[in-house]
Design an enzyme around this catalytic site. Structure first.
Site, PDB file in Angstrom:
ATOM      1  N   THR A   1      18.244  -2.466   6.747  1.00 53.31           N
ATOM      2  CA  THR A   1      16.832  -2.039   6.776  1.00 53.31           C
ATOM      3  C   THR A   1      15.890  -3.201   7.099  1.00 53.31           C
ATOM      4  O   THR A   1      16.106  -4.330   6.641  1.00 53.31           O
ATOM      5  CB  THR A   1      16.463  -1.427   5.415  1.00 53.31           C
ATOM      6  OG1 THR A   1      17.408  -0.401   5.102  1.00 53.31           O
ATOM      7  CG2 THR A   1      15.066  -0.830   5.435  1.00 53.31           C
TER       8      THR A   1
ATOM      9  N   SER B   1      15.008   4.599   8.063  1.00 53.23           N
ATOM     10  CA  SER B   1      15.788   5.785   8.480  1.00 53.23           C
ATOM     11  C   SER B   1      16.208   5.664   9.945  1.00 53.23           C
ATOM     12  O   SER B   1      17.312   6.051  10.322  1.00 53.23           O
ATOM     13  CB  SER B   1      14.936   7.047   8.321  1.00 53.23           C
ATOM     14  OG  SER B   1      14.396   7.131   7.042  1.00 53.23           O
TER      15      SER B   1
ATOM     16  N   HIS C   1      22.820   1.478  21.051  1.00 54.43           N
ATOM     17  CA  HIS C   1      23.616   0.466  21.753  1.00 54.43           C
ATOM     18  C   HIS C   1      23.066  -0.915  21.446  1.00 54.43           C
ATOM     19  O   HIS C   1      21.904  -1.064  21.103  1.00 54.43           O
ATOM     20  CB  HIS C   1      23.599   0.724  23.259  1.00 54.43           C
ATOM     21  CG  HIS C   1      24.026   2.112  23.595  1.00 54.43           C
ATOM     22  ND1 HIS C   1      25.327   2.520  23.495  1.00 54.43           N
ATOM     23  CD2 HIS C   1      23.314   3.199  23.966  1.00 54.43           C
ATOM     24  CE1 HIS C   1      25.404   3.808  23.808  1.00 54.43           C
ATOM     25  NE2 HIS C   1      24.201   4.241  24.090  1.00 54.43           N
TER      26      HIS C   1
ATOM     27  N   GLU D   1      29.496   5.437   1.146  1.00 54.28           N
ATOM     28  CA  GLU D   1      28.273   5.013   0.453  1.00 54.28           C
ATOM     29  C   GLU D   1      27.580   6.212  -0.203  1.00 54.28           C
ATOM     30  O   GLU D   1      27.133   6.151  -1.353  1.00 54.28           O
ATOM     31  CB  GLU D   1      27.315   4.340   1.448  1.00 54.28           C
ATOM     32  CG  GLU D   1      25.991   3.939   0.808  1.00 54.28           C
ATOM     33  CD  GLU D   1      24.991   3.302   1.786  1.00 54.28           C
ATOM     34  OE1 GLU D   1      25.323   3.164   2.975  1.00 54.28           O
ATOM     35  OE2 GLU D   1      23.901   2.940   1.337  1.00 54.28           O
TER      36      GLU D   1
ATOM     37  N   GLN E   1      15.161  28.146 -29.129  1.00 49.92           N
ATOM     38  CA  GLN E   1      15.816  28.726 -27.951  1.00 49.92           C
ATOM     39  C   GLN E   1      15.370  28.060 -26.630  1.00 49.92           C
ATOM     40  O   GLN E   1      16.190  27.834 -25.740  1.00 49.92           O
ATOM     41  CB  GLN E   1      15.516  30.224 -27.889  1.00 49.92           C
ATOM     42  CG  GLN E   1      16.449  30.945 -26.940  1.00 49.92           C
ATOM     43  CD  GLN E   1      16.111  32.421 -26.846  1.00 49.92           C
ATOM     44  OE1 GLN E   1      14.960  32.804 -26.618  1.00 49.92           O
ATOM     45  NE2 GLN E   1      17.114  33.253 -27.031  1.00 49.92           N
TER      46      GLN E   1
ATOM     47  N   GLY F   1      20.085   4.969   0.861  1.00 50.35           N
ATOM     48  CA  GLY F   1      21.376   5.404   1.434  1.00 50.35           C
ATOM     49  C   GLY F   1      21.237   6.603   2.366  1.00 50.35           C
ATOM     50  O   GLY F   1      22.185   7.375   2.554  1.00 50.35           O
ATOM     51  N   GLY F   2      20.054   6.779   2.959  1.00 48.09           N
ATOM     52  CA  GLY F   2      19.756   7.977   3.763  1.00 48.09           C
ATOM     53  C   GLY F   2      18.966   8.921   2.874  1.00 48.09           C
ATOM     54  O   GLY F   2      19.478   9.414   1.859  1.00 48.09           O
TER      55      GLY F   2
HETATM   56  C1  LIG Z   1      15.736  -0.164  -4.240  1.00 52.05           C
HETATM   57  C2  LIG Z   1      16.220  -0.085  -2.823  1.00 52.05           C
HETATM   58  C3  LIG Z   1      17.420  -0.694  -2.468  1.00 52.05           C
HETATM   59  C4  LIG Z   1      17.846  -0.673  -1.133  1.00 52.05           C
HETATM   60  N1  LIG Z   1      18.980  -1.361  -0.781  1.00 52.05           N
HETATM   61  C5  LIG Z   1      19.272  -1.517   0.547  1.00 52.05           C
HETATM   62  C6  LIG Z   1      20.340  -2.378   0.969  1.00 52.05           C
HETATM   63  O1  LIG Z   1      21.055  -2.967   0.140  1.00 52.05           O
HETATM   64  N2  LIG Z   1      20.548  -2.552   2.298  1.00 52.05           N
HETATM   65  C7  LIG Z   1      19.781  -1.918   3.255  1.00 52.05           C
HETATM   66  O2  LIG Z   1      20.022  -2.120   4.428  1.00 52.05           O
HETATM   67  N3  LIG Z   1      18.785  -1.064   2.873  1.00 52.05           N
HETATM   68  C8  LIG Z   1      18.506  -0.853   1.564  1.00 52.05           C
HETATM   69  N4  LIG Z   1      17.477  -0.015   1.172  1.00 52.05           N
HETATM   70  C9  LIG Z   1      16.702   0.657   2.208  1.00 52.05           C
HETATM   71  C10 LIG Z   1      16.858   2.176   2.235  1.00 52.05           C
HETATM   72  O3  LIG Z   1      18.084   2.530   2.798  1.00 52.05           O
HETATM   73  C11 LIG Z   1      15.641   2.725   3.006  1.00 52.05           C
HETATM   74  O4  LIG Z   1      14.510   2.568   2.166  1.00 52.05           O
HETATM   75  C12 LIG Z   1      15.801   4.169   3.410  1.00 52.05           C
HETATM   76  O5  LIG Z   1      16.798   4.289   4.377  1.00 52.05           O
HETATM   77  C13 LIG Z   1      14.488   4.760   3.957  1.00 52.05           C
HETATM   78  O6  LIG Z   1      13.948   3.928   4.939  1.00 52.05           O
HETATM   79  P1  LIG Z   1      12.396   3.492   4.840  1.00 52.05           P
HETATM   80  O7  LIG Z   1      12.137   3.030   3.456  1.00 52.05           O
HETATM   81  O8  LIG Z   1      12.115   2.568   5.949  1.00 52.05           O
HETATM   82  O9  LIG Z   1      11.576   4.845   5.031  1.00 52.05           O
HETATM   83  P2  LIG Z   1      11.155   5.476   6.442  1.00 52.05           P
HETATM   84  O10 LIG Z   1      12.324   5.561   7.338  1.00 52.05           O
HETATM   85  O11 LIG Z   1       9.942   4.796   6.947  1.00 52.05           O
HETATM   86  O12 LIG Z   1      10.751   6.944   5.988  1.00 52.05           O
HETATM   87  C14 LIG Z   1       9.571   7.230   5.219  1.00 52.05           C
HETATM   88  C15 LIG Z   1       9.659   8.691   4.762  1.00 52.05           C
HETATM   89  O13 LIG Z   1       9.670   9.539   5.910  1.00 52.05           O
HETATM   90  C16 LIG Z   1      10.829  10.328   5.914  1.00 52.05           C
HETATM   91  N5  LIG Z   1      11.318  10.470   7.296  1.00 52.05           N
HETATM   92  C17 LIG Z   1      11.706   9.481   8.137  1.00 52.05           C
HETATM   93  N6  LIG Z   1      12.107   9.994   9.310  1.00 52.05           N
HETATM   94  C18 LIG Z   1      11.986  11.347   9.188  1.00 52.05           C
HETATM   95  C19 LIG Z   1      12.279  12.443  10.044  1.00 52.05           C
HETATM   96  N7  LIG Z   1      12.825  12.276  11.275  1.00 52.05           N
HETATM   97  N8  LIG Z   1      12.006  13.703   9.608  1.00 52.05           N
HETATM   98  C20 LIG Z   1      11.490  13.905   8.368  1.00 52.05           C
HETATM   99  N9  LIG Z   1      11.227  12.911   7.503  1.00 52.05           N
HETATM  100  C21 LIG Z   1      11.468  11.646   7.906  1.00 52.05           C
HETATM  101  C22 LIG Z   1      11.838   9.591   5.044  1.00 52.05           C
HETATM  102  O14 LIG Z   1      12.796  10.473   4.502  1.00 52.05           O
HETATM  103  C23 LIG Z   1      10.924   9.012   3.980  1.00 52.05           C
HETATM  104  O15 LIG Z   1      10.656   9.989   3.009  1.00 52.05           O
HETATM  105  C24 LIG Z   1      17.074   0.016  -0.160  1.00 52.05           C
HETATM  106  C25 LIG Z   1      15.895   0.667  -0.540  1.00 52.05           C
HETATM  107  C26 LIG Z   1      15.457   0.606  -1.842  1.00 52.05           C
HETATM  108  C27 LIG Z   1      14.154   1.286  -2.181  1.00 52.05           C
END
Ligand SMILES: Cc1cc2nc3c(=O)[nH]c(=O)nc-3n(C[C@H](O)[C@H](O)[C@H](O)COP(=O)(O)OP(=O)(O)OC[C@H]3O[C@@H](n4cnc5c(N)ncnc54)[C@H](O)[C@@H]3O)c2cc1C
Length: 387
Positions: A130, A136, A183, A244, A281, A371-372
């Site tokens: 990330t 995402s 890619h 994962e 209850q 994790g997605g």
């Molecule tokens: C405590 C913590 C630990 C973590 N550890 C790691 C780690 O060890 N290694 C690592 O690489 N990452 C790590 N992450 C990152 C984590 O995987 C990302 O936060 C996550 O994938 C979401 O990405 P983002 O925060 O950039 O949100 P964004 O991608 O910016 O998304 C923001 C919001 O929009 C939504 N969204 C995005 N795209 C769409 C779409 N196409 N349609 C509908 N909704 C959408 C998302 O679901 C989210 O609700 C960690 C995050 C946290 C908070």
């Protein structure tokens, strides 16, 4: 038929019993302190290694236990008993996301250099995918790896990285080619050293884990630290996603079990209007609903696990398990907190008789994001359902 059997054999259940004793004796008593410190000590890794818990699924020739994913699944579930989501997350990041790519894609030399000391608890790993501008949408990462004599020079920034302060090495996704989309992504194992700088982030939950932003300032990475094939890093990302997400589902099921047990105990002991809470209850029915949710989550997760271990490609089942369990765990924690009344809103340390349910509720909030996210799980399901 108990939902434990299959997929777990008697041997897995013996591991569960001994792991639970170890976690409740060695980790749980320190959870409150570690949460307050915003850090759990590095020697937790060495202690786990001494129990064989950092290499359950890895071969004995690397110092592992020669077990399988079901042994690892036991650990994922039982770690919730340490009472600190942050500690479980730090350990989980090491065993479930940082070391598996080295195990699957690493050269023998890389395994000796990184996997062996990781299993021994001597080196701690992190996975860096990330970035501030790409979560995402993994394909949009911009951390660049420029080809130079003998390796690459890496420049860019990763964020929200679990173990991001303490990690000795970071399995890092980089753009190694100007090609767009999926890619041109490669993985480099980057050692902590010159040009690698971490800054800790403050979070709603998972306080004991060191989530960090890591910047790479023209870091030289030698050729031999390329993990897997050049420009084929997306395959590496996809290869571990199922595990994962299963690990997260198992962790949620474990955390839900602990919270339910402690809340039922509280409801039996706490008296209002001349009878225990569980004698009302409305509360009894709430606990019945929560037990049903827990059971459903466990069955769906174990079904996905069973398929995964059998060598199927259970994309849909794993995605459903991740989606269902992460939101259900947060909702269960909220209901458990409500049953605790005012005590549920207190920090664990100011009401020592109660389960630190407020921590469990905060910790559970990460599940639908990390994790997605839930939305991404729904997108995957939509595609797999032909929508
Ligand atoms: C405590 C913590 C630990 C973590 N550890 C790691 C780690 O060890 N290694 C690592 O690489 N990452 C790590 N992450 C990152 C984590 O995987 C990302 O936060 C996550 O994938 C979401 O990405 P983002 O925060 O950039 O949100 P964004 O991608 O910016 O998304 C923001 C919001 O929009 C939504 N969204 C995005 N795209 C769409 C779409 N196409 N349609 C509908 N909704 C959408 C998302 O679901 C989210 O609700 C960690 C995050 C946290 C908070």
């Amino acid at each position: 038929m108990s939902p434990l059997d299959p997929p777990f054999t008697e041997e897995h259940q013996e591991l569960r019993a001994s792991t639970r004793v170890f976690i409740e004796r060695e980790l749980a008593p320190h959870a409150r302190q570690w949460e307050d410190d915003r850090w759990f000590p590095d020697d937790v890794f060495a202690k786990l290694a001494a129990q064989g818990l950092l290499g359950l699924k890895y071969e004995e020739r690397y110092g592992g236990q020669g077990g399988d994913y079901l042994h690892e699944a036991v650990l994922c579930e039982e770690l919730a008993r340490c009472g600190s989501g942050g500690t479980a997350a730090g350990i989980g990041a090491h065993v479930n996301i940082a070391t598996p790519p080295i195990w699957k894609f690493g050269t023998e030399e890389q395994k000796q250099r990184y996997l062996v000391p990781s299993i021994a608890g001597q080196r701690i790993g992190a996975l860096g995918i990330t970035e501030p501008g790409a979560g995402s949408d993994v394909a949009s990462i911009t951390t660049r790896a420029e080809r130079v004599d003998g390796g690459w020079v890496v420049a860019g920034e990763k964020t929200y990285i679990t173990n991001g302060v303490r990690a000795d090495f970071i399995v890092t996704a980089v753009k190694s080619s100007a090609e767009g989309g999926h890619h041109g992504i490669s993985f480099l194992i980057i050692d902590r050293g010159e040009g690698v700088e971490s800054s800790a982030l403050h979070k709603l939950g998972w306080h004991a884990s060191d989530t960090a932003t890591i910047s790479f300032k023209d870091v030289f990475v030698p050729q031999e630290n390329l993990l897997g094939e050049l420009n084929e890093g997306f395959k590496l990302i996809m290869a571990n996603f199922q595990w994962e997400r299963l690990a997260m589902a198992l962790g949620a099921v474990g955390a839900m079990s602990v919270a339910w047990e402690r809340t039922a105990e509280f409801a039996r002991e706490r008296t209002t209007f001349g009878r225990p809470l569980s004698g009302h209850q409305a509360i009894r029915h709430k606990l019945a609903d929560l037990a049903t949710s827990l059971y459903t989550c466990r069955c769906v997760t174990y079904d996905a696990l069973r398929r995964f271990v059998a060598g199927e490609d259970p994309l849909r089942e794993v995605t459903m398990a991740k989606l269902l369990t992460q939101r259900a765990a947060f909702e269960l924690m909220d209901e458990c907190l409500q049953i605790h009344g005012g005590a549920g809103y207190m920090r664990g340390d100011s009401s020592p008789q109660t389960h630190p349910i407020e921590r469990a509720a905060r910790d559970a909030r990460l599940g639908p994001i990390g994790g997605g996210s839930d939305e991404i799980m729904r997108e995957i399901l939509g595609r797999s359902l032909g929508l």
